[in-house]
Design a protein around this motif. Structure first.
Motif, PDB file in Angstrom:
ATOM      1  N   ASN A  15       0.822  -1.229   0.048  1.00 10.21           N
ATOM      2  CA  ASN A  15       0.014  -0.083   0.226  1.00 10.21           C
ATOM      3  C   ASN A  15       0.818   1.225   0.068  1.00 10.21           C
ATOM      4  OD1 ASN A  15      -3.048  -1.130   0.675  1.00 10.21           O
ATOM      5  ND2 ASN A  15      -1.356  -2.155   1.893  1.00 10.21           N
ATOM      6  N   ALA A  16       0.508   2.347  -0.816  1.00 10.25           N
ATOM      7  CA  ALA A  16       1.178   3.409  -0.869  1.00 10.25           C
ATOM      8  C   ALA A  16       0.317   4.547  -1.690  1.00 10.25           C
ATOM      9  CB  ALA A  16       2.478   3.293  -1.630  1.00 10.25           C
ATOM     10  N   LEU A  17      -0.173   5.586  -0.957  1.00  9.43           N
ATOM     11  CA  LEU A  17      -1.145   6.387  -1.488  1.00  9.43           C
ATOM     12  C   LEU A  17      -0.421   7.761  -1.234  1.00  9.43           C
ATOM     13  CD1 LEU A  17      -4.163   5.336   1.124  1.00  9.43           C
ATOM     14  CD2 LEU A  17      -3.614   4.426  -1.246  1.00  9.43           C
ATOM     15  N   ALA A  30       3.894   3.199   2.950  1.00 17.89           N
ATOM     16  CA  ALA A  30       5.083   2.798   2.005  1.00 17.89           C
ATOM     17  C   ALA A  30       5.195   1.383   1.984  1.00 17.89           C
ATOM     18  CB  ALA A  30       6.199   3.487   2.380  1.00 17.89           C
ATOM     19  N   GLY A  31       4.163   0.764   1.535  1.00 15.23           N
ATOM     20  CA  GLY A  31       4.351  -0.786   1.674  1.00 15.23           C
ATOM     21  C   GLY A  31       4.703  -1.454   0.361  1.00 15.23           C
ATOM     22  N   ASP A  62       2.827  -4.771   4.500  1.00 18.68           N
ATOM     23  CA  ASP A  62       2.267  -4.302   3.416  1.00 18.68           C
ATOM     24  C   ASP A  62       1.844  -2.918   3.512  1.00 18.68           C
ATOM     25  OD1 ASP A  62       0.530  -5.458   5.124  1.00 18.68           O
ATOM     26  OD2 ASP A  62      -1.330  -4.976   3.684  1.00 18.68           O
ATOM     27  N   HIS A  63       2.542  -2.005   4.760  1.00 18.29           N
ATOM     28  CA  HIS A  63       2.431  -0.703   4.830  1.00 18.29           C
ATOM     29  C   HIS A  63       3.645  -0.308   5.113  1.00 18.29           C
ATOM     30  CE1 HIS A  63      -2.141  -1.041   4.878  1.00 18.29           C
ATOM     31  NE2 HIS A  63      -1.837  -2.341   5.306  1.00 18.29           N
ATOM     32  N   ALA A 143      -9.351   4.282   5.267  1.00 16.99           N
ATOM     33  CA  ALA A 143      -9.461   3.623   6.517  1.00 16.99           C
ATOM     34  C   ALA A 143      -9.506   2.016   5.598  1.00 16.99           C
ATOM     35  CB  ALA A 143     -10.804   3.935   6.739  1.00 16.99           C
ATOM     36  N   THR A 144      -8.431   1.435   5.818  1.00 12.24           N
ATOM     37  CA  THR A 144      -8.147   0.123   5.216  1.00 12.24           C
ATOM     38  C   THR A 144      -7.465  -0.738   6.449  1.00 12.24           C
ATOM     39  OG1 THR A 144      -5.655   0.325   4.745  1.00 12.24           O
ATOM     40  CG2 THR A 144      -7.469   1.054   2.941  1.00 12.24           C
ATOM     41  N   ASP A 145      -7.774  -2.033   6.498  1.00 12.23           N
ATOM     42  CA  ASP A 145      -7.135  -2.713   7.549  1.00 12.23           C
ATOM     43  C   ASP A 145      -7.889  -2.694   8.742  1.00 12.23           C
ATOM     44  OD1 ASP A 145      -4.898  -2.148   5.643  1.00 12.23           O
ATOM     45  OD2 ASP A 145      -4.210  -4.208   6.614  1.00 12.23           O
ATOM     46  N   LEU A 146      -9.566  -3.002   8.585  1.00 10.63           N
ATOM     47  CA  LEU A 146     -10.274  -2.705   9.832  1.00 10.63           C
ATOM     48  C   LEU A 146     -11.377  -3.660   9.875  1.00 10.63           C
ATOM     49  CD1 LEU A 146     -12.678   0.339   9.357  1.00 10.63           C
ATOM     50  CD2 LEU A 146     -11.330  -0.701   7.507  1.00 10.63           C
ATOM     51  N   GLY A 147     -11.261  -4.415  11.156  1.00  8.66           N
ATOM     52  CA  GLY A 147     -12.120  -5.616  11.159  1.00  8.66           C
ATOM     53  C   GLY A 147     -13.462  -5.262  10.834  1.00  8.66           C
ATOM     54  N   VAL A 148     -14.038  -4.020  11.713  1.00 10.22           N
ATOM     55  CA  VAL A 148     -15.639  -3.644  11.662  1.00 10.22           C
ATOM     56  C   VAL A 148     -15.542  -2.153  11.248  1.00 10.22           C
ATOM     57  CG1 VAL A 148     -16.957  -5.191  12.803  1.00 10.22           C
ATOM     58  CG2 VAL A 148     -15.199  -4.043  13.974  1.00 10.22           C
TER      59      VAL A 148
END
Ligand code: ZN
Ligand code: ZN
Length: 269
Positions: A15-17, A30-31, A62-63, A143-148
């Motif tokens: 991941n990189a935005l 910076a994944g 990955d981050h 918002a990524t990597d969140l269970g809920v």
């Protein structure tokens, strides 16, 4: 003020935005390798040395894979929570003291022209956060990597101009995937794992009701999802509510290994 946003990479393989407001440019995560990220930035016309810093969400590889390299090569400050810094220790090489910045969820700060608001997300990492980033009246939230998708997360990002939200997996594809063991499946499906396509779609409806017009699906699993499926689930949910995709809202999917569209947000958004 105008804002620019581009998902360079998004997914469990890295991941990189990229985000810019006014004269300030930064990366969220910076994944990928440093050279991979630098090349992606060059492709959208951004010289890596013109960045003002890298915001880290959490310590999963990955981050953070290229975070140390980006910091050392371009002298970029790295921003992460104290717990995340401790958890990253030994994983990104040595980061010079003057480039270490500590953030705290719920405590906003300015990075040049960008107002940065870290917020907690439920995920199996030391102290994971998402970010809401302000440029004038506009804001972009990731918002990524969140269970809920909790009410708290919603409150933090409600009204954002653009939201990149995780649409990680199709639960059936995951449950029947013979290459994943039960523990891993339980982890992904759990409250501190990853958002399913359906959970993402429900959250997007909430965000749209809160005024968000631009939506990007991110952090797709390479094994348990496809871009077409993720898009279909969200689009169907919107259509059922009478929301016209392409007219009322824009919906895009950030791909795992392809540089996404460069969004330009202005006052009209
Ligand atoms: Zn991740
Ligand atoms: Zn993670």
């Amino acid at each position: 003020m105008e804002m620019y946003f581009c998902p360079l990479y998004s997914g469990s393989s890295g991941n990189a935005l990229f985000l810019q407001a006014g004269k300030t440019r930064l990366l969220i995560d910076a994944g990928k390798t440093g050279s991979c990220i630098s090349a992606a930035l060059e492709k959208i016309g951004v010289a890596p040395e013109t960045l003002s810093g890298v915001l880290i969400t959490h310590e999963h590889s990955d981050h953070i894979l290229g975070a140390g390299v980006m910091a050392r090569k371009y002298h970029l400050p790295i921003f992460a929570t104290g717990e995340t810094w401790r958890a990253m220790d030994g994983k990104i090489g040595k980061v010079p003291g003057e480039l270490i910045r500590t953030v705290q969820s719920g405590k906003g700060f300015w990075l040049g022209d960008i107002g940065v608001e870290p917020f907690s997300i439920p995920h199996d990492a030391a102290d994971p956060v998402g970010y809401r980033l302000w440029g004038g009246n506009l804001s972009v939230s990731t918002a990524t990597d969140l269970g809920v998708f909790t009410e708290k997360v919603f409150e933090r990002i409600a009204g954002s101009t653009l939201v990149l939200l995780e649409s990680n997996h199709d639960p059936d594809m995951l449950r029947t995937n013979p290459r994943y063991n039960q523990l891993l499946k339980a982890r992904i499906l759990g409250n501190k794992g990853h958002l399913s396509n359906e959970a993402c779609a429900a959250a997007l409806l909430q965000l749209i009701a809160g005024g968000t017009k631009h939506l990007i699906l991110g952090h797709l699993s390479g094994e348990n999802n496809t871009p077409a499926l993720a898009r279909r689930v969200s689009e169907n949910a919107m259509t059922r509510e009478g929301i016209r995709v392409g007219a009322d809202v824009s919906l895009q999917v950030a791909l795992r290994d392809e540089i996404g569209n460069l969004f330009r947000l202005g006052e009209a958004d």
